[in-house]
Design a protein around this motif. Structure first.
Motif, PDB file in Angstrom:
ATOM      1  N   ALA A 140       5.043   2.205 -17.111  1.00 45.84           N
ATOM      2  CA  ALA A 140       4.730   3.423 -17.854  1.00 45.84           C
ATOM      3  C   ALA A 140       5.647   3.500 -19.066  1.00 45.84           C
ATOM      4  CB  ALA A 140       4.896   4.656 -16.972  1.00 45.84           C
ATOM      5  N   LEU A 141       5.161   4.168 -20.095  1.00 46.71           N
ATOM      6  CA  LEU A 141       5.915   4.318 -21.331  1.00 46.71           C
ATOM      7  C   LEU A 141       6.154   5.796 -21.582  1.00 46.71           C
ATOM      8  CD1 LEU A 141       7.041   3.048 -23.973  1.00 46.71           C
ATOM      9  CD2 LEU A 141       4.752   3.328 -24.942  1.00 46.71           C
TER      10      LEU A 141
ATOM     11  N   ASP B  32      -2.492  -2.280 -28.443  1.00 47.89           N
ATOM     12  CA  ASP B  32      -3.755  -2.273 -29.184  1.00 47.89           C
ATOM     13  C   ASP B  32      -4.501  -0.953 -29.057  1.00 47.89           C
ATOM     14  OD1 ASP B  32      -3.525  -4.871 -30.169  1.00 47.89           O
ATOM     15  OD2 ASP B  32      -4.358  -5.739 -28.354  1.00 47.89           O
ATOM     16  N   PHE B  33      -4.022  -0.084 -28.185  1.00 47.41           N
ATOM     17  CA  PHE B  33      -4.691   1.198 -27.965  1.00 47.41           C
ATOM     18  C   PHE B  33      -3.794   2.365 -28.343  1.00 47.41           C
ATOM     19  CE2 PHE B  33      -7.020  -1.065 -24.254  1.00 47.41           C
ATOM     20  CZ  PHE B  33      -7.809  -1.759 -25.165  1.00 47.41           C
TER      21      PHE B  33
ATOM     22  N   THR C 283      -9.665   5.887 -24.374  1.00 48.64           N
ATOM     23  CA  THR C 283      -9.278   4.470 -24.405  1.00 48.64           C
ATOM     24  C   THR C 283      -9.720   3.709 -23.161  1.00 48.64           C
ATOM     25  OG1 THR C 283      -7.097   4.916 -23.452  1.00 48.64           O
ATOM     26  CG2 THR C 283      -7.287   4.965 -25.860  1.00 48.64           C
ATOM     27  N   THR C 284     -10.412   4.371 -22.235  1.00 48.98           N
ATOM     28  CA  THR C 284     -10.922   3.677 -21.054  1.00 48.98           C
ATOM     29  C   THR C 284     -12.394   3.325 -21.192  1.00 48.98           C
ATOM     30  OG1 THR C 284     -11.588   5.685 -19.852  1.00 48.98           O
ATOM     31  CG2 THR C 284      -9.293   4.980 -19.638  1.00 48.98           C
TER      32      THR C 284
ATOM     33  N   ASN D  54      -1.847   7.016 -26.784  1.00 49.72           N
ATOM     34  CA  ASN D  54      -1.203   5.742 -26.451  1.00 49.72           C
ATOM     35  C   ASN D  54      -1.857   5.203 -25.192  1.00 49.72           C
ATOM     36  OD1 ASN D  54       1.956   4.518 -27.215  1.00 49.72           O
ATOM     37  ND2 ASN D  54       0.777   3.669 -25.531  1.00 49.72           N
ATOM     38  N   GLY D  55      -2.757   4.247 -25.363  1.00 49.37           N
ATOM     39  CA  GLY D  55      -3.421   3.657 -24.211  1.00 49.37           C
ATOM     40  C   GLY D  55      -2.517   2.708 -23.469  1.00 49.37           C
TER      41      GLY D  55
END
Length: 528
Positions: free
Chosen positions: A499-500, A518-519, A72-73, A513-514
């Motif tokens: 952070a999640l 949206d990611f 995702t980067t 999970n980005g």
């Protein structure tokens, strides 16, 4: 208690693969998620703007270029296999991927790209501004996006580098929809808007097969997905508002993932589940309004960076919710600066103030949203800053009250957070390192203007130069340099990156999970 639990599962979490069925363990080829999804207003990618809607659409639609599940980067080819930039002519020419089809079976055509962009600009719903900033209007879109066989040429106005435009096209309204299917479901000239809010017309790894507001979302695997069919044949997202209920369902094996657990619940999970932490894009900061004379000396800004107990907070009440980050662009994306040179050092802060001749005590009000963790952070700042003679009077308020005050520039010190609208570093560089007109009547939605900081002209110039820079590596270096300058001398003290924490069953692998909703990707998930 057993009767209550049985009723709860049957009514709230029964996986409706067979009528009336309830599972103590989820099926091997289905991913079941407990999540609060009552924020969804719309699912049409031309209208969707909420977190949950973004997550769902990321699994239904592709873009020409996209930050995909593998990494995702990295901005990678999507429905375009390649592209050529002409910086002078301000154009990007995309070659469409051979063999890609929509879930309907219709081929993905260059004409679908032109239709999708035209549709967003014409409907002009909430996220349309992301595309219209390229100078697109309903009147000129036919000239700005053109088709020639298997290629699409995109034009823009303004001094933008092609790298910036690529990031704009990778944002949510850049989703490509199936023109044939959408227009078959048009009603009263709505270009399929009503239909797309309960159905999907994408080429992504999943298809929307059931949506019941504030109840459930069901996705079914697209077996013909050009990048490989998902292992999970279904993804069921059940609306579960209560975090405690999510915890119960996760630990009992009735769901595979719980998305909204509190830190206390995370710490109380047993061995049957695991917790994964995902850095998010929002950065949290302390800022000083330059209309307050006692807060204008640069020595105050510098000393402040040594009066924040970064480690003390992230290792206690912020543990798992935030990590130390001291630059305006979140880590994990090109152009980020991840060094954290500042630590809690009261003696150093005192020396900085003394060497600059700053008189203490300084008494200042600190506006803060009246909820955790903001009030807890404010109290920690109050304790740390008082050691150096900077005394905060904490003024708690509702989010609306605090933000209104911030926009009016009537605060003294402010504790807030900021997240980018799309994943290009200019989105935050403009917010933290640019302010070309500091006049009171020139309202600008940036942290610099709201704190009345007249950014040095050379920094403004560098922000504009980075936006127009064609070489991506050079561009990234310029954003790193801007972050170092803001970090060294700015009345905005960036402290943390959010952070999640997500709880999930031990047998779940490959969940991605980005840094924002949206990611979030399900197509690589497996169960073992």
């Amino acid at each position: 208690m057993k009767l209550f639990r049985a009723a709860l599962l049957a009514s709230a979490l029964a996986l409706p693969l067979a009528a009336g069925a309830a599972y103590a363990a989820t099926p091997a080829d289905a991913l079941v998620i407990a999540q609060n999804i009552d924020d969804i207003v719309a699912l049409d990618p031309a209208q969707a703007y909420e977190f949950s809607a973004g997550e769902i659409n990321a699994n239904l639609y592709d873009k020409l270029v996209q930050y995909d599940a593998e990494d995702t980067t990295v901005l990678a080819p999507g429905l375009a296999s390649e592209w050529v930039a002409d910086e002078e002519a301000k154009t990007l020419t995309f070659t469409m991927r051979e063999g890609a089809t929509f879930a309907s079976g219709n081929p993905v055509r260059a004409e679908d790209v032109q239709f999708s962009f035209t549709r967003v600009v014409t409907l002009n719903l909430t996220p349309a501004f992301i595309l219209t900033q390229l100078g697109w209007t309903p009147e000129n879109i036919g000239e700005m996006v053109t088709v020639d066989g298997n290629t699409v040429t995109v034009k823009w106005t303004g001094d933008f580098a092609s790298a910036f435009v690529l990031n704009v096209l990778a944002a949510r309204p850049g989703a490509i929809v199936d023109e044939v299917l959408v227009m078959q479901n048009e009603v009263d000239g709505d270009m399929g808007n009503a239909w797309l809010n309960t159905n999907s017309a994408g080429s992504g790894p999943f298809v929307l097969t059931d949506y019941r507001p504030a109840e459930l979302v069901r996705l079914t695997a697209n077996e013909t997905y050009w990048n490989g069919a998902p292992a999970m044949k279904q993804v069921l997202i059940r609306h579960v508002a209560e975090a405690a209920t999510q915890q119960l369902l996760l630990t009992s094996g009735d769901v595979d993932i719980a998305k909204n657990l509190t830190p206390d619940q995370i710490s109380g999970l047993g061995d049957s589940v695991k917790v994964e932490t995902f850095p998010q894009a929002a950065v949290h900061f302390l800022s000083f309004n330059q209309k307050t004379e006692s807060l204008t000396p640069p020595a105050v800004w510098e000393a402040a960076r040594y009066l924040v107990d970064y480690d003390g907070m992230t290792e206690t009440f912020l543990k798992g919710q935030m990590e130390k980050h001291q630059a305006f662009w979140p880590k994990g994306f090109p152009g980020s600066y991840d060094e954290t040179p500042f630590s809690y050092d009261v003696e150093k802060a005192k020396q900085i103030l003394a060497d600059a001749g700053v008189e203490t005590p300084i008494n200042v009000t600190l506006d803060v949203i009246n909820s955790a963790p903001f009030t807890d952070i404010a109290q920690s700042l109050q304790a740390g800053f008082s050691e150096a003679g900077i005394n905060f009077e904490i003024l708690p308020g509702t989010g609306a009250q605090v933000i209104t005050k911030y926009r009016e520039r009537t605060h003294q010190a402010m504790l807030l957070y900021w997240g980018p609208d799309f994943m290009d570093p200019h989105s935050n560089a403009k917010a933290f390192a640019y302010n070309s007109n500091n006049a009171d009547d020139n309202y600008t939605a940036t942290t610099t203007w709201r704190n009345a900081w007249a950014v040095p002209q050379e920094m403004n110039d560098e922000v504009n130069a980075a936006l127009a820079e064609a070489d991506q590596n050079v561009r990234n270096e310029m954003y790193v340099d801007l972050q170092q300058k803001v970090q060294a001398e700015s009345p905005i003290v960036i402290m943390f990156q959010a952070a999640l924490q997500i709880g999930m069953a031990n047998n779940v692998d490959g969940y991605v999970n980005g840094s924002n909703s949206d990611f979030v990707y399900y197509r690589l998930v497996t169960k073992n």
